[in-house]
Design an enzyme around this catalytic site. Structure first.
Site, PDB file in Angstrom:
ATOM      1  N   HIS A  42     -18.284  23.786  -5.187  1.00  0.00           N
ATOM      2  CA  HIS A  42     -17.680  22.675  -4.827  1.00  0.00           C
ATOM      3  C   HIS A  42     -16.922  22.462  -5.696  1.00  0.00           C
ATOM      4  CE1 HIS A  42     -19.791  22.390  -0.698  1.00  0.00           C
ATOM      5  NE2 HIS A  42     -21.355  22.827  -1.841  1.00  0.00           N
ATOM      6  N   LYS A  66      24.523  24.748  11.071  1.00  0.00           N
ATOM      7  CA  LYS A  66      25.204  24.260  11.396  1.00  0.00           C
ATOM      8  C   LYS A  66      25.456  23.855  12.572  1.00  0.00           C
ATOM      9  CE  LYS A  66      28.071  20.012  10.761  1.00  0.00           C
ATOM     10  NZ  LYS A  66      28.777  19.529   9.627  1.00  0.00           N
TER      11      LYS A  66
END
Length: 510
Positions: free
Chosen positions: A273, A136
């Site tokens: 596929h 922070k």
């Protein structure tokens, strides 16, 4: 004023060298517990955190850095006079660099037979708090959570200061790290408490590799894996040969693996596929492969092949006769590898087939959201099978229906599979109506459909699918049932002497 670095790590790889470098750059080193002992034993001058806080470690080390003298030094804005005044009043000195990594919670919970108490004890509290505080306040200090960054940080410090841009990247990495850490804890405790569909889910994955592109060259992509996920997966597969897997390779390989694992006898599955194009079984992998090849010798070209048995020399010789993208198996013999590695581009992957029972969820993204469901592990052994026609299936027809049903579960809906006991003959996938899928499967099967079985992933809304199957020579049908027009389909089957079985369970796949 002398700069200070706070070092407290669980994973101590490279930490002594990092501390030595910091000390040579004029940093005072603060540390705790085992890290402090290791550094001191290796000649690093180190100050115990309790000397800073004036408070000893207590509760078996659970409380040691949770103190204003530490967090004041981490969170103070060093260019704000009021913050500096308050530090001076409390006798607190700023901390300029934090190097922390956390208790090994992830590594603990994957241990066989780990106790709940041991898992909970490895939830770090002070470490994440220090990391979050430092991240922070990254504008004023440097925070390091990854040993891969030690050398980069030292290189920047040697030039004077760590750049603001690098500090920001390090801070972002910290929050990714602590978020993942909390996600593991949340996932573990949620599972241990038996909670289903909790009000929030947080899943975390780690990058395995960047991909050249996604489904198409204009789409960016990367491959991430679940560190706690099943080892029986493409994400954890070992690649022995060939170029990097592509986005589409990974999806097709996963589809092939999911199908082949449903077979107990030797099986080979060919996928194109995301749909199976040929599935074969037999007494050996080469026999299974030969049947998968014969099932659709056109579509298998350029496909992905998955085996549930090791690939030997004889099988490899057959595989080498055509172009294949990937071969997946539990193992390859040395002879097989020698044959297959002569083909430059084929990818060879091994997956441990003895470790595929772990429960996992399927996550499917939609724009703005996420769908979550269990894997479809329902089998015919779980179903209540009901013969609904006048004629009972023969033993041969039962075997063919079971093979067809195992495969149709993995075919995109609407899906139809035509099969003999040991191989598929025709597959119709992803059609907007069921009779359309049946016509594709039956046309592919051709004359081989005579005496074969047909499986449907869901019920027949009309009797036209039965009509088409009968005209092609199908003698047995397995489907879910549940349509308001089931009787029409049953009557049509009886008209043609077809044996029909209903499962009561559908296998939609979208």
């Amino acid at each position: 004023m002398k700069k200070r670095a706070l070092i407290s790590v669980s994973d101590k790889a490279g930490i002594v060298e990092f501390a030595e470098q910091l000390q040579s750059l004029g940093y005072e080193i603060l540390s705790t517990g085992g890290t402090k002992t290791l550094l001191a034993d290796n000649g690093v001058e180190v100050k115990a955190v309790e000397e800073v806080t004036g408070f000893p470690e207590i509760l078996e080390g659970r409380v040691k850095t949770l103190h204003p003298s530490i967090h004041g030094g981490l969170l103070a804005k060093q260019d704000q006079p009021d913050h500096q005044r308050q530090l001076a009043e409390q006798g607190i000195e700023a901390i300029d660099l934090v190097c922390v990594n956390l208790y090994p919670f992830q590594q603990t919970i994957v241990k066989p037979n780990v106790s709940f108490e041991d898992a909970v004890e490895n939830i770090d509290i002070g470490g994440p708090t220090m990391l979050r505080a430092a991240a922070k306040n990254h504008a004023y200090l440097t925070v390091v959570v990854d040993a891969e960054d030690y050398e980069k940080v030292i290189d920047e410090l040697k030039t004077g200061e760590v750049s603001p841009a690098f500090k920001k990247r390090l801070a972002a990495k910290v929050f990714r790290h602590t978020a993942a850490y909390d996600a593991y804890i949340a996932q573990y405790l949620t599972e241990e408490s038996g909670e289903e569909n909790p009000e929030r889910i947080t899943v975390t994955y780690e990058r395995k590799q960047d991909l050249r592109y996604g489904e198409n060259p204009h789409q960016k992509a990367a491959f991430y894996r679940n560190p706690l996920g099943s080892e029986f997966s493409i994400a954890h597969a070992r690649q022995h040969h060939g170029k990097e897997l592509s986005y589409n390779n990974i999806k097709d390989a996963d589809a092939a693996l999911q199908i082949v694992k449903d077979f107990d006898q030797a099986a080979a599955v060919a996928v194109k596929h995301m749909n199976p194009c040929g599935v074969g079984t037999g007494d050996s992998p080469q026999e299974a492969y030969q049947r998968a090849f014969e099932a659709d010798s056109t579509s298998i070209f350029g496909g992905i092949i998955a085996f549930n048995r090791g690939v030997n020399k004889e099988t490899a010789e057959k595989l080498s006769e055509i172009f294949l993208e990937i071969v997946i198996a539990p193992a390859f013999t040395e002879d097989a590898l020698e044959i297959l590695t002569k083909k430059k581009n084929i990818r060879l992957l091994t997956v441990p087939f003895d470790r595929h029972l772990k429960h996992e969820y399927i996550y499917t993204s939609v724009e703005g959201g996420l769908l979550v469901q269990d894997q479809d592990r329902y089998t015919l052994e779980d179903a209540t099978l009901k013969v609904v026609t006048k004629r009972e299936p023969t033993e041969q027809e039962w075997a063919a229906m079971k093979t067809a049903w195992k495969v149709v579960k993995h075919v995109k809906s609407n899906g139809i599979v035509v099969a003999e006991p040991d191989m598929t003959l025709g597959i119709g996938a992803g059609q907007m109506n069921r009779v359309g899928a049946a016509k594709i499967a039956l046309e592919q099967a051709g004359i081989r459909a005579q005496g074969a079985a047909l499986a449907s992933d869901a019920f027949f809304p009309m009797d036209d699918t039965v009509e088409a199957a009968a005209k092609a020579g199908i003698t047995a049908i397995i489907q879910t049932g549940g349509s308001i027009k089931d009787e029409d389909s049953i009557k049509k089957a009886d008209e043609y002497g077809i044996a029909m079985v209903m499962t009561g369970v559908r296998h939609f796949k979208h």
